[in-house]
Design a protein around this motif. Structure first.
Motif, PDB file in Angstrom:
ATOM      1  N   GLY A  37       0.792  -1.223   0.000  1.00  0.00           N
ATOM      2  CA  GLY A  37       0.000   0.000   0.000  1.00  0.00           C
ATOM      3  C   GLY A  37       0.824   1.273   0.000  1.00  0.00           C
ATOM      4  N   GLU A  38       2.142   1.151   0.081  1.00  0.00           N
ATOM      5  CA  GLU A  38       3.015   2.332   0.096  1.00  0.00           C
ATOM      6  C   GLU A  38       3.041   2.979  -1.283  1.00  0.00           C
ATOM      7  OE1 GLU A  38       7.762   3.323   1.037  1.00  0.00           O
ATOM      8  OE2 GLU A  38       7.003   1.263   1.056  1.00  0.00           O
ATOM      9  N   VAL A  39       2.882   4.296  -1.319  1.00  0.00           N
ATOM     10  CA  VAL A  39       2.981   5.041  -2.563  1.00  0.00           C
ATOM     11  C   VAL A  39       4.430   5.487  -2.749  1.00  0.00           C
ATOM     12  CG1 VAL A  39       2.255   7.114  -3.826  1.00  0.00           C
ATOM     13  CG2 VAL A  39       0.573   5.826  -2.485  1.00  0.00           C
ATOM     14  N   LEU A  40       5.062   5.004  -3.796  1.00  0.00           N
ATOM     15  CA  LEU A  40       6.464   5.334  -4.049  1.00  0.00           C
ATOM     16  C   LEU A  40       6.620   6.564  -4.920  1.00  0.00           C
ATOM     17  CD1 LEU A  40       7.868   1.745  -4.728  1.00  0.00           C
ATOM     18  CD2 LEU A  40       7.928   3.041  -2.586  1.00  0.00           C
ATOM     19  N   LEU A  41       5.596   6.845  -5.712  1.00  0.00           N
ATOM     20  CA  LEU A  41       5.705   7.956  -6.661  1.00  0.00           C
ATOM     21  C   LEU A  41       4.320   8.417  -7.076  1.00  0.00           C
ATOM     22  CD1 LEU A  41       8.057   9.450  -8.131  1.00  0.00           C
ATOM     23  CD2 LEU A  41       7.711   7.874 -10.044  1.00  0.00           C
ATOM     24  N   GLN A  42       4.109   9.713  -7.067  1.00  0.00           N
ATOM     25  CA  GLN A  42       2.870  10.310  -7.552  1.00  0.00           C
ATOM     26  C   GLN A  42       3.078  10.797  -8.988  1.00  0.00           C
ATOM     27  OE1 GLN A  42      -0.086  10.502  -6.202  1.00  0.00           O
ATOM     28  NE2 GLN A  42       0.149  10.359  -3.976  1.00  0.00           N
ATOM     29  N   PRO A  43       1.997  10.872  -9.781  1.00  0.00           N
ATOM     30  CA  PRO A  43       2.132  11.371 -11.152  1.00  0.00           C
ATOM     31  C   PRO A  43       2.767  12.764 -11.181  1.00  0.00           C
ATOM     32  CG  PRO A  43      -0.023  10.383 -10.826  1.00  0.00           C
ATOM     33  CD  PRO A  43       0.622  10.437  -9.479  1.00  0.00           C
ATOM     34  N   THR A  44       3.717  12.955 -12.087  1.00  0.00           N
ATOM     35  CA  THR A  44       4.473  14.199 -12.326  1.00  0.00           C
ATOM     36  C   THR A  44       5.416  14.559 -11.181  1.00  0.00           C
ATOM     37  OG1 THR A  44       2.870  15.821 -11.426  1.00  0.00           O
ATOM     38  CG2 THR A  44       2.548  15.083 -13.724  1.00  0.00           C
ATOM     39  N   GLU A  45       5.489  13.741 -10.145  1.00  0.00           N
ATOM     40  CA  GLU A  45       6.409  13.991  -9.042  1.00  0.00           C
ATOM     41  C   GLU A  45       7.845  13.696  -9.493  1.00  0.00           C
ATOM     42  OE1 GLU A  45       5.721  13.046  -4.471  1.00  0.00           O
ATOM     43  OE2 GLU A  45       6.331  11.262  -5.549  1.00  0.00           O
ATOM     44  N   THR A  46       8.793  14.465  -9.000  1.00  0.00           N
ATOM     45  CA  THR A  46      10.192  14.244  -9.358  1.00  0.00           C
ATOM     46  C   THR A  46      10.675  12.890  -8.840  1.00  0.00           C
ATOM     47  OG1 THR A  46      10.671  16.611  -9.319  1.00  0.00           O
ATOM     48  CG2 THR A  46      12.544  15.120  -9.130  1.00  0.00           C
ATOM     49  N   ILE A  47      11.337  12.146  -9.704  1.00  0.00           N
ATOM     50  CA  ILE A  47      11.868  10.840  -9.317  1.00  0.00           C
ATOM     51  C   ILE A  47      13.178  11.034  -8.561  1.00  0.00           C
ATOM     52  CG2 ILE A  47      12.751   8.638 -10.172  1.00  0.00           C
ATOM     53  CD1 ILE A  47      10.983   9.020 -12.648  1.00  0.00           C
ATOM     54  N   ASN A  48      13.183  10.697  -7.294  1.00  0.00           N
ATOM     55  CA  ASN A  48      14.394  10.797  -6.473  1.00  0.00           C
ATOM     56  C   ASN A  48      15.122   9.461  -6.347  1.00  0.00           C
ATOM     57  OD1 ASN A  48      14.115  13.598  -5.816  1.00  0.00           O
ATOM     58  ND2 ASN A  48      12.468  13.036  -4.394  1.00  0.00           N
ATOM     59  N   LEU A  95       1.042   6.711 -11.142  1.00  0.00           N
ATOM     60  CA  LEU A  95       1.123   6.482  -9.700  1.00  0.00           C
ATOM     61  C   LEU A  95       1.774   5.125  -9.470  1.00  0.00           C
ATOM     62  CD1 LEU A  95       0.186   7.049  -6.693  1.00  0.00           C
ATOM     63  CD2 LEU A  95      -1.887   5.779  -7.297  1.00  0.00           C
ATOM     64  N   ALA A  96       2.757   5.076  -8.590  1.00  0.00           N
ATOM     65  CA  ALA A  96       3.443   3.817  -8.266  1.00  0.00           C
ATOM     66  C   ALA A  96       3.029   3.381  -6.866  1.00  0.00           C
ATOM     67  CB  ALA A  96       4.958   3.992  -8.350  1.00  0.00           C
ATOM     68  N   LEU A  97       2.336   2.235  -6.783  1.00  0.00           N
ATOM     69  CA  LEU A  97       1.787   1.732  -5.531  1.00  0.00           C
ATOM     70  C   LEU A  97       2.323   0.335  -5.270  1.00  0.00           C
ATOM     71  CD1 LEU A  97      -0.479   2.052  -3.257  1.00  0.00           C
ATOM     72  CD2 LEU A  97      -1.965   0.815  -4.853  1.00  0.00           C
ATOM     73  N   VAL A  98       2.871   0.105  -4.076  1.00  0.00           N
ATOM     74  CA  VAL A  98       3.376  -1.226  -3.729  1.00  0.00           C
ATOM     75  C   VAL A  98       2.184  -2.171  -3.571  1.00  0.00           C
ATOM     76  CG1 VAL A  98       4.650  -2.616  -2.068  1.00  0.00           C
ATOM     77  CG2 VAL A  98       5.414  -0.293  -2.584  1.00  0.00           C
ATOM     78  N   GLN A  99       2.152  -3.183  -4.408  1.00  0.00           N
ATOM     79  CA  GLN A  99       1.060  -4.159  -4.375  1.00  0.00           C
ATOM     80  C   GLN A  99       1.483  -5.433  -3.661  1.00  0.00           C
ATOM     81  OE1 GLN A  99      -1.110  -4.900  -8.131  1.00  0.00           O
ATOM     82  NE2 GLN A  99      -0.809  -7.046  -7.639  1.00  0.00           N
ATOM     83  N   GLY A 100       2.782  -5.738  -3.748  1.00  0.00           N
ATOM     84  CA  GLY A 100       3.312  -6.901  -3.056  1.00  0.00           C
ATOM     85  C   GLY A 100       4.485  -6.498  -2.185  1.00  0.00           C
ATOM     86  N   ALA A 101       4.348  -6.650  -0.876  1.00  0.00           N
ATOM     87  CA  ALA A 101       5.421  -6.261   0.041  1.00  0.00           C
ATOM     88  C   ALA A 101       6.636  -7.155  -0.151  1.00  0.00           C
ATOM     89  CB  ALA A 101       4.931  -6.346   1.480  1.00  0.00           C
ATOM     90  N   GLY A 102       7.808  -6.595   0.135  1.00  0.00           N
ATOM     91  CA  GLY A 102       9.038  -7.367   0.021  1.00  0.00           C
ATOM     92  C   GLY A 102      10.226  -6.448  -0.161  1.00  0.00           C
TER      93      GLY A 102
END
Length: 237
Positions: A37-48, A95-102
């Motif tokens: 469920g963790e959001v790693l990246l939002q649309p148009t957000e700078t990739i760090n 949007l990048a959303l963690v679907q499988g933890a690990g």
């Protein structure tokens, strides 16, 4: 410390790299835990940071202004998150959303772009991966428009199983409906049909794949086409 063997076998994009490039990757990466469920990246957000999943996987979701959203592709151990940096673009439209933890390898954007300059084999594999993702995105659009929900659900379960590496998938009907961009009732009917055919078992938010060959037969041809494309464009020596 991350070992060379671990890098070469943990993520398919890193397989087959010469030892110099593996050493260079090890020097700048870290292993992190990704939470469901963790959001790693939002649309148009700078990739760090970029991520190379090991036993985790990430949903890449297209969001509309109306808050409607649909998954368009996934990234597991066959792929990465942050591929637009290879093109010199420091944002993602999805949007990048963690679907499988690990776990996953993580590199900061600056180190990743510097790595590309001295690792031509990795750079080439990532450019090939861009082509694979482009094809998958195009096929996803056509699949969502033309194919039945049941076949699409079977395809999506196979894709998820490939990345999860197990037969038990923790998925609710609400989550599946959001991923496939359909009504919850449509997912319910499709899941009942697959269960009646003995392909899956669904209970309390958990789906168990009982008959993978049967599920492949029930899925639309997009699944096999995606697998064949990856194997052809990104072969592992």
């Amino acid at each position: 410390m991350t070992s060379m063997f671990h890098v070469a076998n943990a993520n398919q994009l890193l397989a087959g790299l010469p030892s110099f490039e593996q050493d260079a990757f090890i020097a700048v990466c870290e292993t992190v835990e990704l939470v469901f469920g963790e959001v790693l990246l939002q649309p148009t957000e700078t990739i760090n940071h970029v991520y190379f999943p090991i036993d985790s996987f990430i949903s890449l979701i297209s969001k509309l202004d109306s808050d409607d959203q649909i998954e368009v592709t996934m990234a597991g151990r066959e792929g990465m998150l942050g591929i637009s940096l290879v093109l010199g673009i420091d944002e993602s439209p999805l949007l990048a959303l963690v679907q499988g933890a690990g776990t996953a390898f993580r590199l900061n954007a600056v180190s990743f772009q510097a790595l590309l300059l001295k690792c031509p084999v990795l750079h080439q594999r990532l450019k090939h991966y861009i082509y694979v993702v482009m094809c998958q995105l195009a096929r996803s659009v056509a699949c969502n428009h033309f194919h039945r929900i049941e076949a699409r659900l079977a395809r999506w379960l196979l894709m998820t199983q490939d990345r999860a590496g197990c037969d038990q998938l923790h998925l609710t009907h609400e989550f599946l409906a959001m991923m496939l961009g359909v009504r919850r009732a449509g997912i319910t009917l499709a899941a009942i049909s697959l269960q009646t055919r003995g392909l899956i078992r669904y209970q309390r938010g958990e789906i168990t794949v009982l008959d993978r060959p049967g599920l492949i037969e029930a899925a639309c041809g997009c699944y096999n086409q995606d697998c064949a494309l990856y194997a052809r464009i990104l072969p592992v020596a």
